[in-house]
Design an enzyme around this catalytic site. Structure first.
Site, PDB file in Angstrom:
ATOM      1  N   GLU A  73       0.802   3.930   1.748  1.00  0.00           N
ATOM      2  CA  GLU A  73       1.239   4.426   3.058  1.00  0.00           C
ATOM      3  C   GLU A  73       2.467   3.659   3.540  1.00  0.00           C
ATOM      4  OE1 GLU A  73      -1.757   3.412   2.037  1.00  0.00           O
ATOM      5  OE2 GLU A  73      -3.351   4.165   3.306  1.00  0.00           O
TER       6      GLU A  73
ATOM      7  N   CYS B 257      -5.927   1.643   5.474  1.00  0.00           N
ATOM      8  CA  CYS B 257      -6.511   0.378   5.948  1.00  0.00           C
ATOM      9  C   CYS B 257      -5.926   0.046   7.330  1.00  0.00           C
ATOM     10  CB  CYS B 257      -6.222  -0.738   4.952  1.00  0.00           C
ATOM     11  SG  CYS B 257      -4.509  -1.307   5.017  1.00  0.00           S
TER      12      CYS B 257
ATOM     13  N   CYS C 126      -2.049  -0.644   7.348  1.00  0.00           N
ATOM     14  CA  CYS C 126      -1.259   0.589   7.258  1.00  0.00           C
ATOM     15  C   CYS C 126      -1.399   1.407   8.533  1.00  0.00           C
ATOM     16  CB  CYS C 126      -1.671   1.406   6.041  1.00  0.00           C
ATOM     17  SG  CYS C 126      -1.183   0.621   4.502  1.00  0.00           S
TER      18      CYS C 126
ATOM     19  N   HIS D 186       0.822  -1.206   0.000  1.00  0.00           N
ATOM     20  CA  HIS D 186       0.000   0.000   0.000  1.00  0.00           C
ATOM     21  C   HIS D 186       0.862   1.266   0.000  1.00  0.00           C
ATOM     22  CE1 HIS D 186      -3.966  -2.014   1.536  1.00  0.00           C
ATOM     23  NE2 HIS D 186      -3.390  -2.666   0.536  1.00  0.00           N
TER      24      HIS D 186
HETATM   25  N1  LIG Z   1      -5.403   3.133   2.043  1.00  0.00           N
HETATM   26  C1  LIG Z   1      -5.127   2.325   0.992  1.00  0.00           C
HETATM   27  C2  LIG Z   1      -6.075   1.452   0.513  1.00  0.00           C
HETATM   28  C3  LIG Z   1      -5.772   0.684  -0.576  1.00  0.00           C
HETATM   29  N2  LIG Z   1      -4.560   0.788  -1.152  1.00  0.00           N
HETATM   30  C4  LIG Z   1      -4.300   0.044  -2.377  1.00  0.00           C
HETATM   31  C5  LIG Z   1      -4.316  -1.416  -2.384  1.00  0.00           C
HETATM   32  C6  LIG Z   1      -4.813  -1.758  -3.766  1.00  0.00           C
HETATM   33  O1  LIG Z   1      -3.769  -1.630  -4.737  1.00  0.00           O
HETATM   34  C7  LIG Z   1      -5.829  -0.691  -3.998  1.00  0.00           C
HETATM   35  C8  LIG Z   1      -7.214  -1.053  -3.503  1.00  0.00           C
HETATM   36  O2  LIG Z   1      -7.800  -1.799  -4.496  1.00  0.00           O
HETATM   37  P1  LIG Z   1      -9.393  -1.900  -4.669  1.00  0.00           P
HETATM   38  O3  LIG Z   1      -9.868  -2.916  -3.687  1.00  0.00           O
HETATM   39  O4  LIG Z   1      -9.989  -0.536  -4.397  1.00  0.00           O
HETATM   40  O5  LIG Z   1      -9.553  -2.320  -6.093  1.00  0.00           O
HETATM   41  O6  LIG Z   1      -5.345   0.408  -3.256  1.00  0.00           O
HETATM   42  C9  LIG Z   1      -3.621   1.651  -0.671  1.00  0.00           C
HETATM   43  O7  LIG Z   1      -2.506   1.759  -1.223  1.00  0.00           O
HETATM   44  N3  LIG Z   1      -3.912   2.392   0.413  1.00  0.00           N
HETATM   45 ZN    ZN Z   2      -3.132  -0.179   3.703  1.00  0.00          ZN
END
Ligand SMILES: Nc1ccn([C@H]2C[C@H](O)[C@@H](COP(=O)(O)O)O2)c(=O)n1
Ligand code: ZN
Length: 161
Positions: free
Chosen positions: A80, A103, A106, A78
């Site tokens: 973060e 999330c 993170c 992610h």
């Molecule tokens: N706070 C976050 C939440 C999600 N991510 C990333 C992880 C995945 O690459 C994407 C989420 O995918 P989705 O389920 O929306 O198709 O985003 C993050 O980096 N930071």
């Molecule tokens: Zn995360």
């Protein structure tokens, strides 16, 4: 001549850097960017969501559904966490600007790194168990949460088109 007054605020400036970082992400569904700033307003870490070093997009899929091991979820780092791992100094007292609310995984890393403030824009997973766990931990750990309006995101999307 008078100085220009229509300059970016600090929040707009650092959130723009988070958005710029997000533009490096290859995730076709959700691109996230993060920018960590120290109390002296210096940028000390940047990150976006992507696969770990050596794990190429040619071997790993960006699928969201199907066999878990064939989706992106077990592999993607992610934004973060990448910003924390890329940081160039101790993060105690720093602020993280992130385009999407963190999330729970993170959130743990953010808290343990000593980051004290999280400034975010989008909260599209509000109400999900992961999102609720994040908010619970941030509250207990005394991390300040600030949501910015979405106007910058709209500007970046216009540039992308
Ligand atoms: N706070 C976050 C939440 C999600 N991510 C990333 C992880 C995945 O690459 C994407 C989420 O995918 P989705 O389920 O929306 O198709 O985003 C993050 O980096 N930071
Ligand atoms: Zn995360």
């Amino acid at each position: 001549m008078r100085a220009k007054e229509d300059v970016l605020t600090w929040d707009q400036y650092f959130m723009s850097m988070a958005h710029l970082s997000a533009m490096r992400s290859k995730d076709p569904n959700t691109r996230v960017g993060a920018c960590i700033v120290n109390p002296q307003k210096r940028v000390v870490g940047l990150g976006y969501n992507g696969f770990p070093m050596g794990c190429s997009d040619t071997k790993y899929s960006w699928e969201r559904e199907g066999d878990f091991l064939e989706t992106k979820y077990p592999y993607v780092v992610h934004a973060e966490l990448n910003a924390i791992l890329n940081s160039i100094q101790n993060l105690a007292g720093c602020t993280m600007y992130v385009s999407l609310f963190p999330c729970n995984e993170c959130a743990k890393a953010i808290i343990q790194s000593g980051i004290k403030t999280v400034v975010y824009e989008d909260d599209k997973y509000d109400g999900s168990p992961e999102n609720m766990a994040s908010k619970r931990m941030f509250l207990d750990a005394g991390v300040v949460l600030i949501q910015l309006p979405y106007c910058l995101k709209v500007c970046v999307e216009e540039i992308e088109e």
